[in-house]
Design a protein around this motif. Structure first.
Motif, PDB file in Angstrom:
ATOM      1  N   ASP A 111      -5.343 -16.496  37.450  1.00 60.69           N
ATOM      2  CA  ASP A 111      -3.958 -16.864  37.775  1.00 60.69           C
ATOM      3  C   ASP A 111      -3.363 -16.022  38.894  1.00 60.69           C
ATOM      4  O   ASP A 111      -2.186 -16.201  39.240  1.00 60.69           O
ATOM      5  N   GLY A 112      -4.113 -15.087  39.419  1.00 55.33           N
ATOM      6  CA  GLY A 112      -3.599 -14.311  40.539  1.00 55.33           C
ATOM      7  C   GLY A 112      -3.935 -12.828  40.430  1.00 55.33           C
ATOM      8  O   GLY A 112      -4.665 -12.402  39.527  1.00 55.33           O
ATOM      9  N   VAL A 113      -3.382 -12.069  41.365  1.00 53.91           N
ATOM     10  CA  VAL A 113      -3.683 -10.636  41.460  1.00 53.91           C
ATOM     11  C   VAL A 113      -2.358  -9.871  41.528  1.00 53.91           C
ATOM     12  O   VAL A 113      -1.459 -10.251  42.280  1.00 53.91           O
ATOM     13  N   GLU A 114      -2.254  -8.809  40.723  1.00 53.50           N
ATOM     14  CA  GLU A 114      -1.062  -7.954  40.720  1.00 53.50           C
ATOM     15  C   GLU A 114      -1.513  -6.502  40.768  1.00 53.50           C
ATOM     16  O   GLU A 114      -2.581  -6.170  40.272  1.00 53.50           O
ATOM     17  N   ARG A 115      -0.660  -5.654  41.303  1.00 52.22           N
ATOM     18  CA  ARG A 115      -0.858  -4.216  41.118  1.00 52.22           C
ATOM     19  C   ARG A 115      -0.712  -3.922  39.625  1.00 52.22           C
ATOM     20  O   ARG A 115       0.107  -4.563  38.952  1.00 52.22           O
ATOM     21  N   SER A 116      -1.449  -2.960  39.100  1.00 57.38           N
ATOM     22  CA  SER A 116      -1.378  -2.699  37.667  1.00 57.38           C
ATOM     23  C   SER A 116      -1.484  -1.201  37.381  1.00 57.38           C
ATOM     24  O   SER A 116      -2.309  -0.493  37.989  1.00 57.38           O
ATOM     25  N   ALA A 117      -0.648  -0.754  36.441  1.00 56.94           N
ATOM     26  CA  ALA A 117      -0.707   0.646  36.020  1.00 56.94           C
ATOM     27  C   ALA A 117      -1.519   0.785  34.732  1.00 56.94           C
ATOM     28  O   ALA A 117      -1.607   1.882  34.170  1.00 56.94           O
ATOM     29  N   ASP A 118      -2.118  -0.320  34.251  1.00 55.71           N
ATOM     30  CA  ASP A 118      -2.907  -0.259  33.020  1.00 55.71           C
ATOM     31  C   ASP A 118      -4.180   0.565  33.224  1.00 55.71           C
ATOM     32  O   ASP A 118      -4.633   0.758  34.358  1.00 55.71           O
ATOM     33  N   GLU A 119      -4.741   0.979  32.100  1.00 58.71           N
ATOM     34  CA  GLU A 119      -6.008   1.730  32.146  1.00 58.71           C
ATOM     35  C   GLU A 119      -7.073   0.889  32.871  1.00 58.71           C
ATOM     36  O   GLU A 119      -7.329  -0.265  32.502  1.00 58.71           O
ATOM     37  N   PRO A 120      -7.685   1.404  33.937  1.00 59.41           N
ATOM     38  CA  PRO A 120      -8.675   0.576  34.652  1.00 59.41           C
ATOM     39  C   PRO A 120      -9.956   0.375  33.831  1.00 59.41           C
ATOM     40  O   PRO A 120     -10.380   1.273  33.110  1.00 59.41           O
ATOM     41  N   GLN A 121     -10.529  -0.821  33.969  1.00 63.12           N
ATOM     42  CA  GLN A 121     -11.798  -1.127  33.281  1.00 63.12           C
ATOM     43  C   GLN A 121     -12.998  -0.857  34.192  1.00 63.12           C
ATOM     44  O   GLN A 121     -14.076  -0.536  33.732  1.00 63.12           O
ATOM     45  N   LEU A 122     -12.765  -1.028  35.505  1.00 56.35           N
ATOM     46  CA  LEU A 122     -13.820  -0.769  36.494  1.00 56.35           C
ATOM     47  C   LEU A 122     -13.204   0.064  37.614  1.00 56.35           C
ATOM     48  O   LEU A 122     -12.019  -0.098  37.924  1.00 56.35           O
ATOM     49  N   ARG A 123     -14.009   0.932  38.233  1.00 57.79           N
ATOM     50  CA  ARG A 123     -13.536   1.703  39.393  1.00 57.79           C
ATOM     51  C   ARG A 123     -14.528   1.515  40.523  1.00 57.79           C
ATOM     52  O   ARG A 123     -15.750   1.589  40.297  1.00 57.79           O
ATOM     53  N   LEU A 124     -14.022   1.292  41.707  1.00 58.63           N
ATOM     54  CA  LEU A 124     -14.947   1.130  42.832  1.00 58.63           C
ATOM     55  C   LEU A 124     -14.263   1.498  44.144  1.00 58.63           C
ATOM     56  O   LEU A 124     -13.029   1.535  44.231  1.00 58.63           O
ATOM     57  N   ASP A 125     -15.066   1.768  45.150  1.00 53.11           N
ATOM     58  CA  ASP A 125     -14.557   2.056  46.480  1.00 53.11           C
ATOM     59  C   ASP A 125     -14.225   0.733  47.170  1.00 53.11           C
ATOM     60  O   ASP A 125     -14.835  -0.303  46.881  1.00 53.11           O
ATOM     61  N   VAL A 126     -13.306   0.788  48.122  1.00 57.42           N
ATOM     62  CA  VAL A 126     -12.894  -0.441  48.825  1.00 57.42           C
ATOM     63  C   VAL A 126     -14.086  -1.067  49.568  1.00 57.42           C
ATOM     64  O   VAL A 126     -14.146  -2.299  49.739  1.00 57.42           O
ATOM     65  N   SER A 127     -15.066  -0.276  49.980  1.00 54.50           N
ATOM     66  CA  SER A 127     -16.243  -0.838  50.673  1.00 54.50           C
ATOM     67  C   SER A 127     -17.102  -1.665  49.710  1.00 54.50           C
ATOM     68  O   SER A 127     -17.712  -2.661  50.115  1.00 54.50           O
ATOM     69  N   ALA A 128     -17.134  -1.263  48.427  1.00 52.51           N
ATOM     70  CA  ALA A 128     -17.880  -2.055  47.430  1.00 52.51           C
ATOM     71  C   ALA A 128     -17.116  -3.335  47.103  1.00 52.51           C
ATOM     72  O   ALA A 128     -17.718  -4.392  46.869  1.00 52.51           O
ATOM     73  N   LEU A 129     -15.789  -3.250  47.137  1.00 53.98           N
ATOM     74  CA  LEU A 129     -14.978  -4.444  46.890  1.00 53.98           C
ATOM     75  C   LEU A 129     -15.279  -5.513  47.952  1.00 53.98           C
ATOM     76  O   LEU A 129     -15.281  -6.717  47.663  1.00 53.98           O
ATOM     77  N   ALA A 130     -15.553  -5.071  49.180  1.00 53.81           N
ATOM     78  CA  ALA A 130     -15.879  -6.016  50.257  1.00 53.81           C
ATOM     79  C   ALA A 130     -17.151  -6.809  49.930  1.00 53.81           C
ATOM     80  O   ALA A 130     -17.280  -7.971  50.304  1.00 53.81           O
ATOM     81  N   ALA A 131     -18.084  -6.171  49.217  1.00 54.69           N
ATOM     82  CA  ALA A 131     -19.337  -6.858  48.867  1.00 54.69           C
ATOM     83  C   ALA A 131     -19.103  -7.932  47.802  1.00 54.69           C
ATOM     84  O   ALA A 131     -19.885  -8.889  47.685  1.00 54.69           O
ATOM     85  N   LEU A 132     -18.030  -7.770  47.011  1.00 54.08           N
ATOM     86  CA  LEU A 132     -17.673  -8.802  46.024  1.00 54.08           C
ATOM     87  C   LEU A 132     -16.809  -9.896  46.636  1.00 54.08           C
ATOM     88  O   LEU A 132     -16.773 -11.018  46.134  1.00 54.08           O
ATOM     89  N   TYR A 133     -16.096  -9.557  47.701  1.00 59.35           N
ATOM     90  CA  TYR A 133     -14.957 -10.336  48.162  1.00 59.35           C
ATOM     91  C   TYR A 133     -15.298 -11.800  48.476  1.00 59.35           C
ATOM     92  O   TYR A 133     -14.577 -12.715  48.098  1.00 59.35           O
ATOM     93  N   LEU A 134     -16.409 -12.014  49.175  1.00 58.38           N
ATOM     94  CA  LEU A 134     -16.772 -13.396  49.537  1.00 58.38           C
ATOM     95  C   LEU A 134     -17.791 -13.981  48.557  1.00 58.38           C
ATOM     96  O   LEU A 134     -18.255 -15.105  48.739  1.00 58.38           O
ATOM     97  N   GLY A 135     -18.187 -13.190  47.555  1.00 51.66           N
ATOM     98  CA  GLY A 135     -19.150 -13.668  46.571  1.00 51.66           C
ATOM     99  C   GLY A 135     -20.594 -13.331  46.911  1.00 51.66           C
ATOM    100  O   GLY A 135     -21.524 -13.873  46.308  1.00 51.66           O
ATOM    101  N   ASP A 136     -20.802 -12.430  47.872  1.00 52.52           N
ATOM    102  CA  ASP A 136     -22.186 -12.111  48.249  1.00 52.52           C
ATOM    103  C   ASP A 136     -22.919 -11.362  47.142  1.00 52.52           C
ATOM    104  O   ASP A 136     -24.106 -11.563  46.937  1.00 52.52           O
ATOM    105  N   GLN A 137     -22.204 -10.475  46.440  1.00 48.65           N
ATOM    106  CA  GLN A 137     -22.833  -9.681  45.384  1.00 48.65           C
ATOM    107  C   GLN A 137     -22.106  -9.886  44.069  1.00 48.65           C
ATOM    108  O   GLN A 137     -20.888 -10.109  44.054  1.00 48.65           O
TER     109      GLN A 137
END
Ligand code: COA
Length: 394
Positions: free
Chosen positions: A330-356
């Motif tokens: 349903d969308g994306v929001e900033r969140s102060a909740d306890e994170p479930q996953l942590r990653l660097d912004v460069s790893a997020l790029a690998a998910l972004y278009l669905g490559d990984q």
């Protein structure tokens, strides 16, 4: 002290010469320069100065990038070079900093580039967002299966005749596929000039009479015989693509057909009777993406059906991106909740278009898991049916 600023038009050619020298090429001749000049945007060609001397440059052009379910404005970064006697002193770092500020001010949530070396850009938050492959087929050993898609007509044109047709056909081809980027008029004239005279174009017309695919190719006479190098091949559907390959593999006096910068999921090996004759000789990084405004970039795409996941993003180079994001169908929001996953912004790029898949990056040690249930959910959220592919150099 390195000072970075947008260059005046009178300084563009010096920056292009500096860039070419950094790539160990000769300065541009007048013809090359005219081609490059057409691609430059005033305000987007940056120069780095040390004591008043130009020592580095980087530029960008305004483009767009197809992401799953949408498009996003993107700065296409190219022409990056630092004078050889000034490397490893932070010149590129300053150029990147100023360029990201500029990209943000223009309202572009992402920057993108093709990298000369895979070791340069991750430190600035870029990650590999798509990959491509090179395929080689021995013509004498390849036959198409009867059940491979077939239909329409292929005609051969010379470069000049094809020139006015291709931009429109390109727009018809796979514009929804993640990784697709725009090609404007300066891009096309640069492309033709780069390839030179010795190329031909095959255009496919579908059963409905509409041109819906093209291949740009040329002969390459070498020690292993004559190859046809396929520089660009796009089709609006599988029939157009299969028919263009069938045509290329039927050209007389050719020993091999070599497809450069092809998508990973092109079903060539399924179309031929002996799949081993479709040899994949390279798989390489294609588009590098930098989520410059993480929230806006994440909001530009759609997500698969799964429970939302709270992801903490680390971003040392652009720290205002750091923090938690709740990502769901349903969308994306900033969140102060306890994170479930942590990653660097460069790893997020690998998910972004669905490559990984997220689970692949977990195995790679690039995602830290706080809640194991979130991994499968992140896989489903980010995965796409089609493999992302850019296939456009810049
Ligand atoms: C790549 C290039 C632009 C880097 O410029 P630079 O001014 O030397 O880079 P910086 O000094 O700002 O480097 C920043 C960091 O990146 C590292 N780095 C830079 N280039 C690198 C490379 N080619 N390989 C590995 N690390 C590199 C630096 O070691 C430095 O690391 P640190 O932060 O840990 O100190 C420059 O080497 C160059 O012009 N190369 C030839 C042309 C080229 O390849 N251009 C890129 C086209 S896509």
């Amino acid at each position: 002290m390195i000072d970075v600023r947008a260059l005046a038009e009178s300084e563009f050619r010096a920056s292009q010469d500096l860039f070419r020298r950094a790539l160990l090429r000769k300065p541009a001749n007048d013809e090359d320069w005219a081609r490059v000049r057409g691609c430059l945007e005033v305000g987007r060609v940056l120069g780095a100065f040390d004591g008043g001397e130009l020592v580095g440059t980087a530029r960008a052009t305004s483009n767009e990038l197809a992401v799953p379910g949408g498009r996003v404005a993107a700065g296409a970064v190219t022409g990056v070079g630092v004078r050889a006697d000034r490397t490893r002193r932070g010149v590129l770092r300053e150029l990147m900093r100023v360029q990201f500020d500029d990209v943000r001010q223009r309202g572009e949530p992402v920057a993108m580039l093709h990298a000369s070396e895979a070791t340069i850009y991750e430190r600035f938050g870029y990650g590999v967002a798509s990959r491509h492959r090179k395929v080689e087929l021995e013509r004498a050993r390849v036959a198409f299966r009867d059940d491979a898609p077939r239909g329409g007509q292929v005609r051969v044109l010379d470069r000049k005749a094809a020139d006015p047709l291709l931009p429109e056909i390109y727009r018809r081809c796979a514009v929804d596929r993640a990784g697709w980027i725009g090609r404007d008029e300066p891009w096309w004239s640069g492309f033709w000039q780069y390839l030179g005279e010795d190329v031909l174009v095959a255009v496919h017309t579908g059963e409905d009479g509409v041109d819906d695919g093209f291949a740009v190719y040329g002969p390459n006479h070498g020690e292993r015989g004559t190859a046809l190098d396929v520089h660009d091949l796009k089709g609006a559907d599988a029939t157009a693509v299969a028919q263009l390959w069938r045509f290329l593999l039927g050209v007389d006096l050719v020993d091999r057909v070599v497809g450069h910068v092809r998508p990973l999921d092109e079903p060539l090996e399924w179309w031929v009777t002996d799949r081993r004759q479709c040899r994949v000789t390279e798989v390489e990084d294609d588009l590098w993406v930098r989520l410059v405004d993480v929230l806006a970039a994440l909001r530009a795409r759609t997500y698969g059906a799964a429970e939302p996941v709270v992801v903490e993003v680390r971003d040392a180079f652009l720290p205002d991106n750091e923090g938690g994001y709740r990502i769901g169908p349903d969308g994306v929001e900033r969140s102060a909740d306890e994170p479930q996953l942590r990653l660097d912004v460069s790893a997020l790029a690998a998910l972004y278009l669905g490559d990984q898949l997220a689970s692949t990056l977990v195995a790679a040690g690039r995602i830290e898991v706080r809640d194991p249930a979130a991994v499968a959910a992140a896989d489903r959220l980010f995965a796409t049916l089609e493999t992302p592919w850019c296939g456009t150099g810049f």
